[in-house]
Design an enzyme around this catalytic site. Structure first.
Site, PDB file in Angstrom:
ATOM      1  N   ASP A  90       0.717  -0.925   0.002  1.00 64.93           N
ATOM      2  CA  ASP A  90       0.038   0.126   0.500  1.00 64.93           C
ATOM      3  C   ASP A  90       0.476   1.383   0.038  1.00 64.93           C
ATOM      4  OD1 ASP A  90      -2.409   1.580   0.102  1.00 64.93           O
ATOM      5  OD2 ASP A  90      -2.730   1.387   1.765  1.00 64.93           O
ATOM      6  N   ASP A 171      -2.088   7.954  -2.684  1.00 60.37           N
ATOM      7  CA  ASP A 171      -3.387   8.937  -2.982  1.00 60.37           C
ATOM      8  C   ASP A 171      -3.848   9.928  -1.861  1.00 60.37           C
ATOM      9  OD1 ASP A 171      -3.665   6.830  -1.109  1.00 60.37           O
ATOM     10  OD2 ASP A 171      -6.155   6.733  -1.878  1.00 60.37           O
ATOM     11  N   GLY A 249     -10.420   4.882  -0.235  1.00 62.18           N
ATOM     12  CA  GLY A 249     -11.289   6.020   0.167  1.00 62.18           C
ATOM     13  C   GLY A 249     -12.001   5.233   0.869  1.00 62.18           C
ATOM     14  N   ASP A 298      -7.729  -6.793   1.277  1.00 64.54           N
ATOM     15  CA  ASP A 298      -7.402  -7.176   2.128  1.00 64.54           C
ATOM     16  C   ASP A 298      -7.614  -6.664   3.826  1.00 64.54           C
ATOM     17  OD1 ASP A 298      -6.075  -4.023   1.221  1.00 64.54           O
ATOM     18  OD2 ASP A 298      -6.349  -3.942   3.253  1.00 64.54           O
ATOM     19  N   CYS A 339     -12.171 -27.335  12.081  1.00 63.72           N
ATOM     20  CA  CYS A 339     -11.763 -26.403  11.064  1.00 63.72           C
ATOM     21  C   CYS A 339     -10.026 -27.356  11.672  1.00 63.72           C
ATOM     22  CB  CYS A 339     -11.104 -25.537  12.446  1.00 63.72           C
ATOM     23  SG  CYS A 339      -9.734 -24.634  12.530  1.00 63.72           S
ATOM     24  N   CYS A 341      -7.619 -25.871  11.494  1.00 68.86           N
ATOM     25  CA  CYS A 341      -6.114 -25.752  11.497  1.00 68.86           C
ATOM     26  C   CYS A 341      -5.039 -26.344  12.483  1.00 68.86           C
ATOM     27  CB  CYS A 341      -6.264 -24.010  12.075  1.00 68.86           C
ATOM     28  SG  CYS A 341      -6.103 -23.777  13.739  1.00 68.86           S
ATOM     29  N   CYS A 344      -6.713 -25.756  16.363  1.00 69.64           N
ATOM     30  CA  CYS A 344      -8.004 -26.537  16.425  1.00 69.64           C
ATOM     31  C   CYS A 344      -7.716 -27.920  17.200  1.00 69.64           C
ATOM     32  CB  CYS A 344      -8.996 -26.717  15.755  1.00 69.64           C
ATOM     33  SG  CYS A 344      -9.563 -24.518  15.328  1.00 69.64           S
ATOM     34  N   HIS A 370      -5.363 -19.648  13.892  1.00 66.70           N
ATOM     35  CA  HIS A 370      -6.994 -20.597  13.754  1.00 66.70           C
ATOM     36  C   HIS A 370      -7.552 -19.368  12.669  1.00 66.70           C
ATOM     37  CE1 HIS A 370     -11.260 -21.642  13.882  1.00 66.70           C
ATOM     38  NE2 HIS A 370     -11.334 -20.682  14.263  1.00 66.70           N
TER      39      HIS A 370
HETATM   40 ZN   LIG Z   1      -8.755 -23.903  13.535  1.00 68.27          ZN
END
Ligand SMILES: [Zn+2]
Length: 404
Positions: A90, A171, A249, A298, A339, A341, A344, A370
């Protein structure tokens, strides 16, 4: 380079690929915020394992510390940080204006900038923080009070040294408080700055000393929440020869304003180029943006939520739970049993609550793992749903709608 692979038959949503020198991003994609060349709490190798494909760093912060020359001498952002995948930077315009103005008013990050010929923002009883002219923006560092000037050309020179795959020009950000006349003047200056940035960018295109010769420059569409300005900005920026586009903006005061801005802007942009939405937070925003044809966005939510003790959980209010809640003190379940991940797989809500309450560093990392995985899985599901033309049904399963 952007390739549209498939678009929905009924809505502007599409799936595609953003091809960069450091890999290909399957879109729509979530771009993790790595302000200081780090997604807070998690190292690059693990981010890749979580399915993350692209990060966005911040030119303002990296210019102030450690400086673009340090990063360039260590191979640009990719060599310096060890994140080998697609990267954006950015421009820092938002930080120049909002941090200065926020300090002035003592209200944090609220962009309050006035596009007059020269507008000086003063810290109360202190030296000026931001001075804006046609040439660029002069500002004091929030790190040490040192003086800096950002021009469209100097920001490109910094970003060329940082070496991200996709870079954004300087900008001028306005706030929802600004009227049409102010917003129009700021937009027109942003267009003039965009032209200067593009020229500066092309001048450095063949510099072999730079870390990443395959950079692309995206234009930023401004215009606040005004229909005529957004359409004009999309038309002007869309015709300048940028490699892709960011929608930046002020997006207005409400979610409806935000969706209208996208409805006005996206149809005006060249279809064969990527569209990035700057800064988004809620699950319902993701669905609404993707439905309107946003390719990447983002989102600071995974790390910011972790800092606040929150983790994503589908079906909970706002799809999140607060781990400090007393209800989880003896809860031996993972955050989300579905999940995959690492958090978890191994840890209970009770343990995470203990780590969080104790201020243990591991808490921050585990919560962020997570949250990042939650979003990469959501985007996998969204891409699959667009491919099968059932995005509206998926949104309904998540308790939200694509269009109001
Ligand atoms: Zn997780």
């Amino acid at each position: 380079m952007f390739r549209e692979n498939l678009s929905s038959t009924q809505i502007p949503a599409r799936i595609g690929e953003l091809v960069t020198a450091h890999g290909t991003v399957r879109t729509p994609a979530f771009v993790a915020v790595a302000t200081r060349a780090s997604v807070k709490g998690v190292e690059p190798a693990v981010l890749t394992e979580l399915g993350l494909e692209i990060v966005i760093a911040n030119t303002y912060h990296l210019h102030l510390r450690p400086g673009e020359d340090v990063i360039a001498s260590l191979g640009g952002l990719h060599g310096f940080s060890g994140w080998r995948g697609p990267t954006m930077t950015d421009s820092g315009g938002f930080q120049v204006f909002s941090l200065g103005a926020g300090k002035e008013h003592g209200v944090g990050k609220v962009a309050s900038i006035f596009p007059g010929e020269e507008r000086v923002l003063h810290r109360i009883d202190g030296p000026p923080l931001v001075r804006l002219t046609e040439h660029g923006a002069w500002f004091r560092s929030v790190v040490d009070g040192s003086e800096h000037t950002f021009t469209p050309e100097s920001v490109i020179a910094i970003e060329r040294k940082l070496g991200a795959d996709i870079v954004l020009p300087l900008d001028e950000c306005t706030s929802p408080l600004h009227d049409h006349a102010y917003t129009k003047a700021a937009m027109e200056r942003t267009h003039r700055w965009a032209r200067r940035a593009l020229e500066a960018f092309l001048l450095l295109a063949d510099d072999i000393a730079l870390p990443n010769p395959s950079q692309e420059l995206f234009g930023i569409v401004q215009g606040g929440a005004f229909e005529d300005l957004r359409r004009e900005s999309a038309r002007v920026i869309g015709g300048m020869g940028f490699d892709g586009f960011a929608i930046g903006g002020s997006l207005g005061r409400s979610k409806d304003d935000m969706w209208r801005v996208l409805d006005w802007t996206i149809p005006m942009l060249p279809r064969d180029k990527a569209r990035h939405l700057l800064g988004i937070g809620e699950i319902e925003d993701i669905f609404a943006a993707v439905a309107r044809g946003v390719d990447t966005f983002d989102c600071a939510a995974p790390t910011r939520m972790a800092r606040n003790g929150s983790v994503f959980l589908r079906g909970a209010p706002r799809h999140r739970i607060h781990l400090r809640n007393a209800a989880y003190r003896l809860d031996d379940r993972p955050i989300d049993p579905t999940c995959d991940c690492p958090t978890c797989a191994r840890h209970s809500r009770a343990y995470l609550q203990h780590l969080c309450r104790s201020g243990e560093l591991a808490y921050y990392r585990l919560a962020t793992l997570h949250n990042v995985r939650f979003l990469t899985r959501l985007l996998d599901d969204i891409r699959a749903a667009i491919a099968e033309d059932r995005l509206a049904a998926l949104a309904a399963e998540w308790g939200t709608r694509l269009f109001t």
